[in-house]
Design a protein around this motif. Structure first.
Motif, mmCIF file in Angstrom:
data_model
loop_
_atom_site.group_PDB
_atom_site.id
_atom_site.type_symbol
_atom_site.label_atom_id
_atom_site.label_comp_id
_atom_site.label_asym_id
_atom_site.label_seq_id
_atom_site.Cartn_x
_atom_site.Cartn_y
_atom_site.Cartn_z
ATOM 1 N N ALA A 349 63.691 50.562 53.349
ATOM 2 C CA ALA A 349 63.514 51.634 54.339
ATOM 3 C C ALA A 349 63.796 51.077 55.724
ATOM 4 C CB ALA A 349 62.094 52.215 54.281
ATOM 5 N N LEU A 350 64.207 51.959 56.617
ATOM 6 C CA LEU A 350 64.499 51.557 57.997
ATOM 7 C C LEU A 350 63.208 51.539 58.803
ATOM 8 C CD1 LEU A 350 67.832 53.481 58.634
ATOM 9 C CD2 LEU A 350 67.509 51.023 58.378
ATOM 10 N N VAL A 473 70.024 35.700 67.397
ATOM 11 C CA VAL A 473 68.802 35.846 68.186
ATOM 12 C C VAL A 473 67.601 35.691 67.256
ATOM 13 C CG1 VAL A 473 67.487 37.346 69.727
ATOM 14 C CG2 VAL A 473 69.980 37.394 69.784
ATOM 15 N N ILE A 474 66.558 34.999 67.750
ATOM 16 C CA ILE A 474 65.348 34.793 66.967
ATOM 17 C C ILE A 474 64.486 36.062 67.000
ATOM 18 C CG2 ILE A 474 63.219 33.463 66.755
ATOM 19 C CD1 ILE A 474 65.664 31.949 65.940
ATOM 20 N N LEU A 475 64.166 36.586 65.809
ATOM 21 C CA LEU A 475 63.282 37.751 65.701
ATOM 22 C C LEU A 475 61.839 37.337 65.461
ATOM 23 C CD1 LEU A 475 65.446 39.986 63.311
ATOM 24 C CD2 LEU A 475 65.499 39.895 65.810
ATOM 25 N N VAL A 506 68.389 40.602 58.510
ATOM 26 C CA VAL A 506 69.379 41.645 58.762
ATOM 27 C C VAL A 506 68.743 43.027 58.610
ATOM 28 C CG1 VAL A 506 71.550 42.632 57.947
ATOM 29 C CG2 VAL A 506 71.276 40.149 58.060
ATOM 30 N N SER A 507 67.931 43.199 57.561
ATOM 31 C CA SER A 507 67.261 44.489 57.364
ATOM 32 C C SER A 507 66.279 44.784 58.487
ATOM 33 C CB SER A 507 66.536 44.500 56.014
ATOM 34 O OG SER A 507 67.435 44.325 54.945
ATOM 35 N N ILE A 508 65.549 43.754 58.941
ATOM 36 C CA ILE A 508 64.586 43.963 60.024
ATOM 37 C C ILE A 508 65.295 44.303 61.320
ATOM 38 C CG2 ILE A 508 62.895 42.757 61.468
ATOM 39 C CD1 ILE A 508 61.917 41.346 58.968
ATOM 40 N N ARG A 513 66.740 48.366 65.423
ATOM 41 C CA ARG A 513 67.677 49.229 66.153
ATOM 42 C C ARG A 513 67.425 50.696 65.816
ATOM 43 N NH1 ARG A 513 73.405 46.468 64.959
ATOM 44 N NH2 ARG A 513 74.098 48.011 66.493
ATOM 45 N N TYR A 514 67.096 50.939 64.562
ATOM 46 C CA TYR A 514 66.773 52.308 64.179
ATOM 47 C C TYR A 514 65.506 52.783 64.893
ATOM 48 C CZ TYR A 514 65.337 56.188 61.201
ATOM 49 O OH TYR A 514 64.938 57.415 60.740
#
Length: 894
Positions: A349-350, A473-475, A506-508, A513-514
């Motif tokens: 899920a986004l 970039v570090i999340l 990538v999903s996070i 962004r969503y």
């Protein structure tokens, strides 16, 4: 044998278990008999004292109240009169003495004649005051209880005293009578105990085949030692296909939980092949079966040979060493499968938090014992992350997964700061993953030594920390811990962890962004919706707006549903509910345009059908403009709207709809019905007129307007949703609009709504008759003066004398204009509401226009004067082709 294994010898020397039980039963019976005897003795003593007290008081009071007592005491020789009677009363009542005394406590009577004439031994003070006194004393005849009562004369004065006493031994003796029964019962119990012990001994010897406690203990200890120390699994299955026994090695090899004894083998969740073998009971010798990651050599034999019980015994040997040559390939395949499964289970899920939770749960199920995910605050808010902010502002713990919560790890929501002087902080700066195979060394992986020590004490012994990086970039950082698994992480595990975190990152980042787009859309939508209820007196209103669940109903879950409450002239109010098809920023922006258009059209005071016609034209032009510009977001065609106007003065409600669902009217009695508003096409189609429905709404009726998201759902048909709405609204006449909204949402709205929901509930009010005044005005200029006087009187009744001059001037100008330029009957209506409303109606459709009169013009100044004196003014047209000119004046607060 007990001494051999270091246990103290028992003081019970009986050889058999039944004999030891017999000795224990004898001891219990003796203790119970002793306790019963003691209780009986104590109870008998207390009862004897109580009985002696009651009997002495009764005899003394009876003798003192005997007829002729006063005369006998006042006779020349009271002893001669009272002594025979006292002795007769003593013998008849069973007491030991009955003594009659004068007020100086000198005896007149006594069982021993030599005691007559002497002082009474005892306390007689309370008796002289008219009270009864009892005493327990040790007399010459033994422990006794005596009572002293007063003798009252005819004038209720104390003229003498009477004392009666009885020894305690005279009323005791009940306990001695119960001793034979008590000891007889004890003997019977002992006999039953001996018989039961004999039966138990015989049955135990038959079941244990003659083994005594020592032999049984030795056999059990040897059996237990062999069964649980041998490195071979043993499983015994009964004839009913239930598991009777599994040693420690079998539990380890088959991954069995602790409480498996007595459960059917088919319900243990074992491999189907192993389950089939155990249930079949067939003989097997060194059959190789795969159980999880192990290869087991399985042998099985039946237990019913030579008269044994039905069932089977199975032995298991771990032969995993045979996989040594293919182990690396299997591990590689397992890790590839792990990453493949992660791609399907992580990032479904986004949603940033949900993705973090999926990563942590997946890791604890397949890779580690505990997993934590810490993200930068900006990532959680949807902002662009930066390395500087991630290391200075700290990371918030966003997900935690593991078997226990008391491991010393930071809880959910905690803010962690990994400074550059720590290993993990330095690894974040270098975007480098870290592997700790042994945390017991406490070598700088945790900036807080006390917390690090607690983590190690809870069993966490190995750690992998992987920076979560996306687009350079570090999340945040993900940490994997091992506690229950004894094997530490290895270098191969580090590469798997990095690949797993990279895919999740990538999903996070996509979810972040969503979320940013979602926040922008929600902010826009909230700014375009009403921020509160306007001041008006026509209805008591409540509303609810719920956006669609993010990720289910389009971009950001934001849609185009809207609602509005618009005050209109004449104390009326307009209720609006609309829906723009689609979701996202375009739907929200279009909704704002339509809501603004409805506000603008309502200022023209148009009837509902005309307003929808103008709105339909507007939507058609918007669609045409967007089509000509090549806009790819889609048009507005498909938007729906319901517009209703309620007049509290008459109770009339006029409604029209363009492709929208019918509203619900709930009467004062609680009955809910759908209003049969004529249906019109959705906005933007054009070519079809709109029709209206006029209904009369009693006071305290409720008008319920809603969008299709409330009644439509994938789990039910729309007709079913409409019926559920009607049933929810029915039968509750006392609900407030707020309570109505809560009840409807609680019943109809699912946990994750896929469409926007707008709900508007208005409970109607009626203007009081005394707040409305109306006059018919003839077309005669002389009638203006009468109107002014009538208005002045009405304002005086309403205590609005300060408004009289202005109101008279306004009505004079409006009525004069109607008489001069209009035709047909003229009517004046005055309404006292939040403002003072003046209305002048006639049959002319020509509306006056405000203009600037020239210096030499004779007219044109009246309407200008009205506009200056009134707060607001305007014109609306009626159904019969006429018009109403209205003004509103602010009222001074009381």
């Amino acid at each position: 044998m007990a001494g051999r294994y270091g246990r103290p010898r028992s003081f019970l020397r009986m050889r058999t278990l039944a004999g030891q039980v017999f000795l224990l039963q004898v001891a219990i019976v003796v203790l119970l008999v002793a306790a019963s005897v003691t209780a009986l003795v104590l109870q008998s003593r207390a009862g004897s004292v109580r009985e002696a007290r009651n009997r002495s008081v009764a005899v003394a009071e009876t003798f003192a109240a005997a007829p002729g007592m006063e005369a006998a005491l006042q006779s020349p020789d009271p002893t001669a009169v009272l002594q025979p009677k006292a002795e007769a009363a003593r013998r008849g009542s069973g007491v030991d003495f009955v003594v009659v005394m004068n007020l100086d406590a000198v005896r007149f009577t006594h069982p021993l004649p030599d005691r007559i004439g002497k002082k009474f031994v005892g306390d007689v003070g309370p008796a002289l005051d008219g009270r009864v006194v009892t005493q327990r004393i040790d007399g010459t005849i033994g422990p006794l209880v005596q009572a002293v009562v007063p003798v009252f004369g005819a004038d209720h004065e104390v003229v003498g005293l009477v004392s009666a006493g009885i020894t305690i031994s005279s009323v005791s003796g009940v306990v001695e009578d119960q001793f034979p029964l008590l000891f007889g019962s004890a003997g019977g119990i002992l006999l039953l105990t001996m018989g039961g012990t004999a039966l138990v001994t015989r049955r135990l010897r038959r079941q244990t085949r003659g083994l005594g406690p020592t032999g049984m203990t030795r056999m059990y200890e040897h059996h237990d030692a062999v069964l649980h120390s041998v490195r071979e699994g043993v499983v015994i299955v009964g004839g009913d296909r239930t598991l009777l026994l599994a040693n420690d090695e079998a539990r380890r090899l088959l991954y069995l939980p602790p409480d498996v004894e007595g459960r059917p083998v088919a319900e243990l969740g074992l491999d189907p092949v192993i389950t089939g073998l155990l249930v079949s009971g067939r003989s097997a010798t060194d059959e190789v079966h795969s159980v999880g990651t192990r290869l087991l050599a399985v042998s099985q034999r039946a237990t019913d040979r030579k008269g044994g019980p039905p069932g089977s015994v199975t032995t298991l040997r771990d032969t995993t060493e045979l996989q040594a040559l293919t182990g690396k390939a299997a591990i590689a395949r397992g890790r590839l499968q792990l990453l493949y499964d992660a791609g399907t289970e992580v990032g479904t899920a986004l949603d940033v938090i949900q993705t973090c939770e999926e990563l942590a749960d997946f890791a604890t199920a397949r890779f580690a014992d505990y997993a934590t995910v810490d993200l930068a605050e900006g990532v959680l808010r949807g902002e662009e992350p930066t390395l500087a902010r991630a290391t200075t502002d700290g990371l918030r713990r966003s997900a935690f997964s593991g078997a226990r919560d008391d491991t010393g790890l930071h809880p959910l929501g905690a803010v962690l700061r990994f400074l550059p002087d720590t290993d993990i902080g330095a690894g974040l700066l270098r975007s480098e993953a870290l592997l700790y195979t042994d945390l017991t060394r406490l070598s700088g992986w945790q900036p807080d030594p006390a917390r690090a020590e607690r983590i190690v004490e809870c069993g966490l012994h190995s750690l992998i920390a992987v920076p979560m990086r996306a687009r350079g970039v570090i999340l945040g950082v993900t940490m994997f811990w091992r506690a229950q698994s004894p094997e530490p992480f290895e270098e191969e595990d580090l590469s798997v962890a990095e690949e797993l975190v990279a895919r999740a990152a990538v999903s996070i980042d996509n979810a972040r962004r969503y979320s940013r787009e979602h926040n922008v859309a929600v902010t826009l939508q909230r700014s375009l919706l009403p921020q509160g209820l306007p001041d008006q007196s026509a209805i008591d209103a409540a509303y609810r707006y719920l956006p669609a669940q993010a990720g289910l109903g389009g971009l950001g879950g934001v849609g185009g549903d809207w609602f509005d409450i618009i005050p209109l002239p004449g104390a009326r109010v307009a209720l609006v509910v609309g829906d723009v098809v689609g979701h996202g920023l375009h739907a929200a922006a279009t909704m704002g345009r339509l809501r603004t258009a409805v506000h603008n059209f309502s200022t023209l005071d148009l009837p509902p059908d005309e307003l929808l016609w103008h709105l339909d034209e507007l939507v058609a032009r918007i669609d045409q403009d967007e089509s000509s510009e090549g806009y790819e977001g889609g048009g507005v065609t498909g938007a729906t709207c319901l517009y209703a106007i309620y007049d509290p003065a008459s109770g009339r409600c006029t409604m029209a709809r363009a492709g929208h669902l019918q509203p619900v009217i709930v009467g004062p009695d609680g009955e809910a019905v759908f209003a049969d508003v004529p249906g019109g096409p959705p906005l933007g189609l054009g070519g079809m007129p709109f029709e209206t429905l006029d209904v009369q709404l009693p006071q305290d009726s409720r008008l319920v307007l809603y969008t299709d998201g409330l009644v439509e759902d994938r789990q039910r048909d729309i007709d079913e949703g409409l019926e559920m709405l009607r049933e929810t609204l029915s039968g509750h006449p006392d609900r407030t609009p707020e309570e109505t909204c809560e009840a409807v949402l609680r019943v109809l709205v699912p946990a994750r709504a896929r469409d926007d929901i707008a709900l508007l509930v208005g409970r109607t009010r009626r203007l009081a008759a005394e707040d409305v005044a109306e006059w018919d005005v003839p077309s005669d200029p002389s009638a203006v003066a009468r109107v002014r006087s009538d208005v002045s009187r009405k304002l005086a009744e309403w205590s609005l004398d300060e408004e009289a001059f202005t109101t008279e001037l306004i009505l004079s100008e409006l009525v004069t204009n109607s008489i001069r330029y209009a035709t047909g009957p003229i009517r004046v209506r005055l309404i006292r509401d939040r403002t003072l409303i003046c209305e002048v109606s006639d049959r002319s459709s020509i509306a006056p226009h405000l203009r600037q009169a020239a210096g030499m013009d004779e007219g044109g100044r009246g309407l200008f004067l009205v506009a200056q004196l009134a707060e607001r003014w305007g014109t609306r047209y009626t159904d019969d082709g006429g018009k109403v000119i209205w003004t509103e004046q602010l009222l001074q607060p009381e």
